[in-house]
Each structure stands twice: as structure tokens, then as C-alpha cells.
Design an enzyme around this catalytic site. Structure first.
Site, PDB file in Angstrom:
ATOM      1  N   GLU A 111     -39.991  25.922 -77.183  1.00 45.08           N
ATOM      2  CA  GLU A 111     -39.145  25.652 -76.021  1.00 45.08           C
ATOM      3  C   GLU A 111     -38.197  24.489 -76.308  1.00 45.08           C
ATOM      4  OE1 GLU A 111     -41.815  24.865 -72.800  1.00 45.08           O
ATOM      5  OE2 GLU A 111     -42.740  26.845 -72.877  1.00 45.08           O
ATOM      6  N   ASP A 140     -64.563  30.047 -68.139  1.00 46.35           N
ATOM      7  CA  ASP A 140     -64.306  28.675 -68.558  1.00 46.35           C
ATOM      8  C   ASP A 140     -65.628  28.058 -68.977  1.00 46.35           C
ATOM      9  OD1 ASP A 140     -63.768  25.971 -68.890  1.00 46.35           O
ATOM     10  OD2 ASP A 140     -62.272  25.920 -67.292  1.00 46.35           O
ATOM     11  N   HIS A 164     -40.077  27.148 -68.133  1.00 50.86           N
ATOM     12  CA  HIS A 164     -41.103  26.107 -67.968  1.00 50.86           C
ATOM     13  C   HIS A 164     -40.808  25.256 -66.731  1.00 50.86           C
ATOM     14  CE1 HIS A 164     -44.221  23.632 -70.436  1.00 50.86           C
ATOM     15  NE2 HIS A 164     -44.450  23.535 -69.143  1.00 50.86           N
ATOM     16  N   ASP A 172     -43.769  31.684 -67.939  1.00 50.60           N
ATOM     17  CA  ASP A 172     -43.045  30.445 -67.672  1.00 50.60           C
ATOM     18  C   ASP A 172     -43.007  29.569 -68.912  1.00 50.60           C
ATOM     19  OD1 ASP A 172     -41.682  28.570 -65.885  1.00 50.60           O
ATOM     20  OD2 ASP A 172     -43.488  27.338 -66.098  1.00 50.60           O
ATOM     21  N   ALA A 197     -49.304  28.200 -68.642  1.00 54.86           N
ATOM     22  CA  ALA A 197     -50.016  27.087 -69.286  1.00 54.86           C
ATOM     23  C   ALA A 197     -49.196  26.551 -70.457  1.00 54.86           C
ATOM     24  CB  ALA A 197     -51.400  27.547 -69.719  1.00 54.86           C
ATOM     25  N   ARG A 198     -49.404  27.112 -71.650  1.00 57.27           N
ATOM     26  CA  ARG A 198     -48.657  26.728 -72.840  1.00 57.27           C
ATOM     27  C   ARG A 198     -48.370  27.979 -73.660  1.00 57.27           C
ATOM     28  NH1 ARG A 198     -47.717  22.822 -70.482  1.00 57.27           N
ATOM     29  NH2 ARG A 198     -47.891  20.625 -71.102  1.00 57.27           N
ATOM     30  N   GLY A 225     -59.585  29.676 -67.744  1.00 61.75           N
ATOM     31  CA  GLY A 225     -59.471  28.233 -67.587  1.00 61.75           C
ATOM     32  C   GLY A 225     -59.462  27.835 -66.126  1.00 61.75           C
ATOM     33  N   LEU A 226     -60.594  27.338 -65.645  1.00 61.58           N
ATOM     34  CA  LEU A 226     -60.717  27.037 -64.218  1.00 61.58           C
ATOM     35  C   LEU A 226     -60.710  25.527 -63.984  1.00 61.58           C
ATOM     36  CD1 LEU A 226     -61.112  28.987 -61.700  1.00 61.58           C
ATOM     37  CD2 LEU A 226     -63.398  28.015 -61.569  1.00 61.58           C
ATOM     38  N   GLY A 227     -59.627  24.887 -64.412  1.00 65.54           N
ATOM     39  CA  GLY A 227     -59.419  23.490 -64.059  1.00 65.54           C
ATOM     40  C   GLY A 227     -58.785  23.395 -62.681  1.00 65.54           C
ATOM     41  N   ARG A 228     -58.048  22.317 -62.458  1.00 64.32           N
ATOM     42  CA  ARG A 228     -57.428  22.143 -61.146  1.00 64.32           C
ATOM     43  C   ARG A 228     -56.465  23.281 -60.814  1.00 64.32           C
ATOM     44  NH1 ARG A 228     -58.032  17.006 -63.259  1.00 64.32           N
ATOM     45  NH2 ARG A 228     -58.837  15.387 -61.856  1.00 64.32           N
ATOM     46  N   LEU A 288     -53.535  23.657 -74.213  1.00 65.57           N
ATOM     47  CA  LEU A 288     -53.289  23.987 -75.612  1.00 65.57           C
ATOM     48  C   LEU A 288     -54.027  22.984 -76.491  1.00 65.57           C
ATOM     49  CD1 LEU A 288     -51.875  25.596 -77.835  1.00 65.57           C
ATOM     50  CD2 LEU A 288     -49.920  24.041 -77.574  1.00 65.57           C
TER      51      LEU A 288
END
Length: 335
Positions: free
Chosen positions: A268, A177, A297, A263, A238-239, A154-157, A212
Site C-alpha cells: 500500500e 482465535d 485502507h 480494504d 486487517a492487513r 481473530g476475535l480481538g476488539r 499481521l
């Protein structure tokens, strides 16, 4: 007059919100209740815009807002909002994709480094009444960064920021991605792979950075984890539900994976029945010492990030609710 509800009472006042939204918008707040279900109907009856960070917005709660036009999820992920229910009512859903980017990216790389350089291992084994010898310990965790491949899913921001940081530490960086256009890899100076299996097969560190969605829930299971090179490390900022935590335990127990940094976890905060991996971690079981890091988180957490959440969220609400723009709108069909 429009009404915006911030039900969690996250900040000490509404001065910044009122300045950004302007005099034509009334702001009402809750008191950090645990769910929207606890808020009275008379409060929700007047609400045009809803801003929420931790609270879930399921379909049955969407139905309680007769005037609702915009939901702003005060964070990057939008899985807490039932977007199908919102779309059926014509309610616009937005997120805040550009806050906490540096923090989460740094945290992901720091989790990898702290495991790979033995920081967690030596910290865990030097504690207690019977510490390990004051000496070097042999462990498959220990690797020089320059001989490893850092794989980004996943190559987002955030994934892009993590890629640059991992590259700066000497890792060879690859990513998968399918949603990123061609050429993005060249702009960052990293390598693109054509499939997730190809990514997994060469990732000494796998760092998860995808949202997610229906398509990514359970994306990394036992099959995928066993495609990683032996003694790989997995990091998830991430999630939680993207990664099968029970499969992760099996791959850690039998030694296929050297370590993991989480994390985020599937539920959660954790509730009974607590996954056996977390029970072993909390009990300090010997087989897991130095191999697992769990944080609640908080990868995003800095005072600067909290300020960004506040300002960017209310700016998004202003843009969409008051000015009719399409800032940070999540299309109903995106998943």
C-alpha cells in the site's frame, strides 16, 4: 527535558499533545515526509519518544535515534515497527488497540452486506453506456443473511465488535482465535470452533481480523480459500499480507468464491508490478463486475476516529515515557 517527535505533522498544532504530556516534554514535528529516512540526524538525536502512524520504523532507522526510549505506533497494527531492533536497544513499543473499533467492525460487515445483497453488483452493472437490463440478476452472491454463517478469524476488539454486528443482521456467527480465553464466545453469544480449518469449512462469509505477524503472514492461501464453501465471500480489513491476493484471484476466476471486499492489500499504495487482480478490477473486466470491492485502507476513517488516534496516542506516550507505566506495551516476544 524529554523530547517527543511526531514526524508526520498529522494535526494542525500540538496544543492537545502539550496539555497531555505536560510542561516537562518538548514536542517537535516533521512535515508529512514519506519516511523517517528523510528526517535529519540532528532532529533525531534529541528524541526520547517517537509517535508514528504511516511511517515504517525499520532497524536501520531505529539505529539513528541514540536516545529513543518509546515508540508509539498510532494505530492497532504494529507490523510497521521492527520490534526486534527496538527490543535489542531496550526501546518500548506500544500500539493503540482501542481506537476505530466501531468503524472497522462496521466496515467489515458493510463490505459483506454490500456484496451479499447485490449492492455492488447492481451499482457496477447499471453504469456505463451499455447497462444491464433493469431487472433482477441471478448471481451466487445473493443470499439471505439468516441462512449464512459469518466466520471471524481473530476475535480481538474489532473482531468482537464485528461479531455482534453480524449477529444483529441475522448471521450465525462463529470464530477462531487460539489466543482468546474460554468463555468469551458465551459472553458474546457466538460459537467458537477448535481450528481454522473448521472455521473455513462453514464460513459463507470469512472476515479477517487478526494482526499481521510472522505467524499470520500468508495465513490465508489457496488451500485455505478452497476450504470455504463454494460461493463464499472473503472480507479483509486487517492487513493485506495475511491474504494471498493471487490465490484470491484464482478462486474468484474459477468461481469457487463469489466475491471479496478488500480494504487492505499486500503493498500500500499498490506499486508495479500491480497484482493482476487489481489490474482486472481497475480495468472493469466483465468477469469481476460486482464481485470485488477495493478501498484504500480507510475502514477506520471518521473524524471521531482521528481524534481518538490523537488523544490515545499521546496518552500512551505520557503513560509510558513520562510516568513509567506499561500502557499498551507490545511484548517483544509476541508475534
Amino acid at each position: 527535558m524529554l523530547t517527543v517527535l511526531e514526524p508526520e505533522g498529522l494535526y494542525p498544532d500540538t496544543a492537545i499533545e502539550q496539555e497531555i504530556l505536560g510542561p516537562g516534554v518538548r514536542i517537535i514535528r516533521g512535515h508529512a515526509r514519506s519516511s523517517i529516512a528523510e528526517l535529519p540526524d540532528e532532529m533525531l538525536a534529541e528524541v526520547d519518544g517517537l509517535m508514528t502512524l504511516r511511517m515504517w520504523v525499520p532497524a536501520e532507522q531505529v539505529a539513528r535515534f541514540p536516545k529513543l526510549k518509546v515508540i508509539v505506533r498510532m494505530g492497532v497494527g504494529y507490523d510497521r515497527v521492527d520490534r526486534a531492533a527496538a527490543a535489542a536497544r531496550g526501546i518500548t513499543v506500544c500500539n493503540i488497540p482501542d481506537y476505530g473499533t466501531q468503524e472497522v467492525a462496521e466496515f467489515a460487515v458493510l463490505l459483506a452486506l454490500s456484496l451479499r445483497r447485490g449492492l455492488i453488483l447492481y451499482h457496477d452493472t447499471q453504469r456505463g453506456p451499455d447497462p444491464a437490463p433493469w431487472a433482477v440478476m441471478q448471481s451466487p452472491l445473493h443470499r439471505r443473511q439468516e441462512v449464512q454463517t459469518f466466520g471471524i478469524l481473530g476475535l480481538g476488539r474489532i473482531g468482537s465488535a464485528a461479531a455482534l454486528r453480524a449477529k444483529a443482521f441475522g448471521y450465525r456467527v462463529v470464530f477462531y482465535d487460539p489466543n482468546q480465553p474460554n468463555g468469551w464466545d458465551r459472553a458474546l453469544g457466538i460459537q467458537r470452533v477448535r481450528s481454522m480449518d473448521e472455521l473455513l469449512a462453514q464460513s459463507d462469509v470469512l472476515s479477517i481480523h487478526c494482526p499481521l505477524t510472522r505467524g499470520t503472514r500468508g495465513l490465508i492461501g489457496e488451500r485455505e480459500l478452497r476450504l470455504l464453501p463454494r460461493n463464499a465471500v472473503v472480507v479483509n480489513t486487517a492487513r493485506g499480507p495475511i491474504l494471498d491476493i493471487n490465490a484470491l484471484e484464482r478462486c474468484l476466476r474459477d468461481g469457487h468464491l463469489a466475491g471479496a471486499g478488500l480494504d487492505v492489500i499486500p503493498e500500500e499504495p499498490p506499486a508495479e508490478p500491480i497484482p493482476s487482480l487489481l489490474r482486472a478490477y481497475r480495468a472493469g473486466e466483465d468477469w469481476l463486475r460486482g464481485r470485488l470491492v477495493v478501498t484504500p485502507h480507510i475502514a477506520f476513517h471518521t473524524p471521531e476516529a482521528w481524534q481518538d488516534i490523537r488523544v490515545k496516542s499521546v496518552e500512551t506516550m505520557r503513560d509510558v515515557l513520562v510516568e513509567g507505566r506499561r500502557t499498551n506495551v507490545i511484548p517483544p516476544e509476541s508475534d
